[in-house]
Design an enzyme around this catalytic site. Structure first.
Site, PDB file in Angstrom:
ATOM      1  CD  GLN A  70      40.589  45.689  44.074  1.00  0.00           C
ATOM      2  OE1 GLN A  70      41.172  46.677  44.503  1.00  0.00           O
ATOM      3  NE2 GLN A  70      40.401  45.483  42.785  1.00  0.00           N
ATOM      4  CG  PHE A 104      50.417  40.438  44.341  1.00  0.00           C
ATOM      5  CD1 PHE A 104      50.962  39.191  44.120  1.00  0.00           C
ATOM      6  CD2 PHE A 104      49.925  40.726  45.601  1.00  0.00           C
ATOM      7  CE1 PHE A 104      51.014  38.238  45.122  1.00  0.00           C
ATOM      8  CE2 PHE A 104      49.964  39.778  46.616  1.00  0.00           C
ATOM      9  CZ  PHE A 104      50.515  38.543  46.379  1.00  0.00           C
ATOM     10  NE  ARG A 105      45.836  43.399  39.550  1.00  0.00           N
ATOM     11  CZ  ARG A 105      45.246  42.696  40.498  1.00  0.00           C
ATOM     12  NH1 ARG A 105      45.451  42.996  41.760  1.00  0.00           N
ATOM     13  NH2 ARG A 105      44.437  41.700  40.197  1.00  0.00           N
ATOM     14  CB  ALA A 165      47.886  45.897  46.868  1.00  0.00           C
ATOM     15  CB  ILE A 200      44.488  37.218  49.079  1.00  0.00           C
ATOM     16  CG1 ILE A 200      45.967  37.546  48.828  1.00  0.00           C
ATOM     17  CG2 ILE A 200      43.670  37.395  47.807  1.00  0.00           C
ATOM     18  CD1 ILE A 200      46.651  36.650  47.790  1.00  0.00           C
ATOM     19  CG  HIS A 220      40.784  39.604  44.027  1.00  0.00           C
ATOM     20  ND1 HIS A 220      41.576  40.729  43.839  1.00  0.00           N
ATOM     21  CD2 HIS A 220      39.798  39.708  43.106  1.00  0.00           C
ATOM     22  CE1 HIS A 220      41.076  41.466  42.858  1.00  0.00           C
ATOM     23  NE2 HIS A 220      39.993  40.870  42.404  1.00  0.00           N
ATOM     24  CB  CYS A 270      36.857  14.115  47.201  1.00  0.00           C
ATOM     25  SG  CYS A 270      37.284  15.719  46.443  1.00  0.00           S
ATOM     26  CG  ASN A 319      45.905  54.533  45.088  1.00  0.00           C
ATOM     27  OD1 ASN A 319      46.136  53.528  45.748  1.00  0.00           O
ATOM     28  ND2 ASN A 319      46.311  54.666  43.831  1.00  0.00           N
ATOM     29  CB  CYS A 322      38.880  20.188  47.998  1.00  0.00           C
ATOM     30  SG  CYS A 322      38.489  19.056  46.629  1.00  0.00           S
TER      31      CYS A 322
END
Length: 252
Positions: A106, A40-41, A29, A108, A126, A161, A224, A134
């Site tokens: 990781q 997010f974390r 992230a 998205i 992820h 479906c 990091n 679907c």
């Protein structure tokens, strides 16, 4: 080695990059916060304010499916305007130069693809939040279509479906994508320089890839802002802003 300052970090990283033939970046992230994508974390991140919806609850409850989509559309203000940051662009430059065969991420947010990576060279552990699938027949749906149906009825639409439609992301409790995990494992085992960028390296099994690379003789760089559990085995540790450190690697 923990870099004592930014200039030293950039100089040592350049030496490692120049000497490497196969560099595998592993991104979390932290590389996307410069682009306006919230973490997010971390403390104060989205998940500290709103508990994520586990996969089994998504499957079991129409209310949870509706809530999942409500949250996703609320997040569009962050995802829609996001552009690749300096970190993304630097890695894309190394990719175009033939130094990077693929990136393992990781994230998205699809920003590696936008920065210039071919989609098949982005290994998404992820998933991807910029489209939907679907869960039964795996038909792809664009978010605009899902949003139109959702706003018209107030309910998450189902596939033709009758399967449930979900963003193409991996939720808590959902099986990790086997092909992506296998590709990431192979890349970690075959590179000679592994760059862990913007990841806290606490989410397993993905956090094991830096160790896998190191065990197979690769040099390991960790970039990091906060310390990680792998700092003591890394060849270079940089606790600094990702964009500032990687900006010199953007090809002009």
């Amino acid at each position: 080695m923990i870099a004592p300052d930014r200039q030293t970090a950039i100089g040592r990283l350049k030496e490692l990059v120049d000497a490497a033939e196969a560099i595998v970046p592993f991104t979390g992230a932290g590389i996307s916060t410069e682009s306006g994508i919230p973490d997010f974390r971390s403390p104060g991140g989205l998940w500290s304010k709103t508990k994520p919806i586990p996969f089994d609850q998504f499957l079991a409850s129409a209310d949870m499916r509706n809530e999942a989509w409500r949250r996703r559309f609320a997040m569009e203000q962050h995802f829609a305007p996001a552009k690749p940051g300096r970190g993304h662009r630097a890695l894309a430059s190394l990719y175009r130069a033939g130094k990077v065969p693929a990136v393992v991420t990781q994230n998205i947010d699809n920003l590696h693809q936008v920065s210039g990576f071919a989609p098949h060279h982005v290994v998404e552990l992820h998933g991807n939040t910029t489209y939907a699938l679907c869960l039964d027949c795996e038909k792809r749906y664009e978010l605009g279509w899902v949003r139109e149906k959702f706003e018209a009825s107030g309910r998450a639409p189902d596939c033709e479906c009758s399967g449930y439609i979900k963003t193409a992301t991996i939720s808590f409790g959902q099986a990790m994508p086997e092909d992506a995990m296998r590709r990431a494992e192979d890349l970690a085992a075959s590179c000679d320089l592994f760059l862990a960028i913007g990841s806290s390296l606490v989410v397993w099994p993905a956090a094991g890839f830096p160790l896998r690379a190191k065990q197979n003789g690769a040099r390991l760089v960790i970039l990091n802002r906060e310390p990680t559990d792998f700092d003591d085995i890394a060849d270079l540790v940089v606790h600094d802003e990702i964009g500032e450190v990687l900006a010199p690697f953007i090809a002009q």
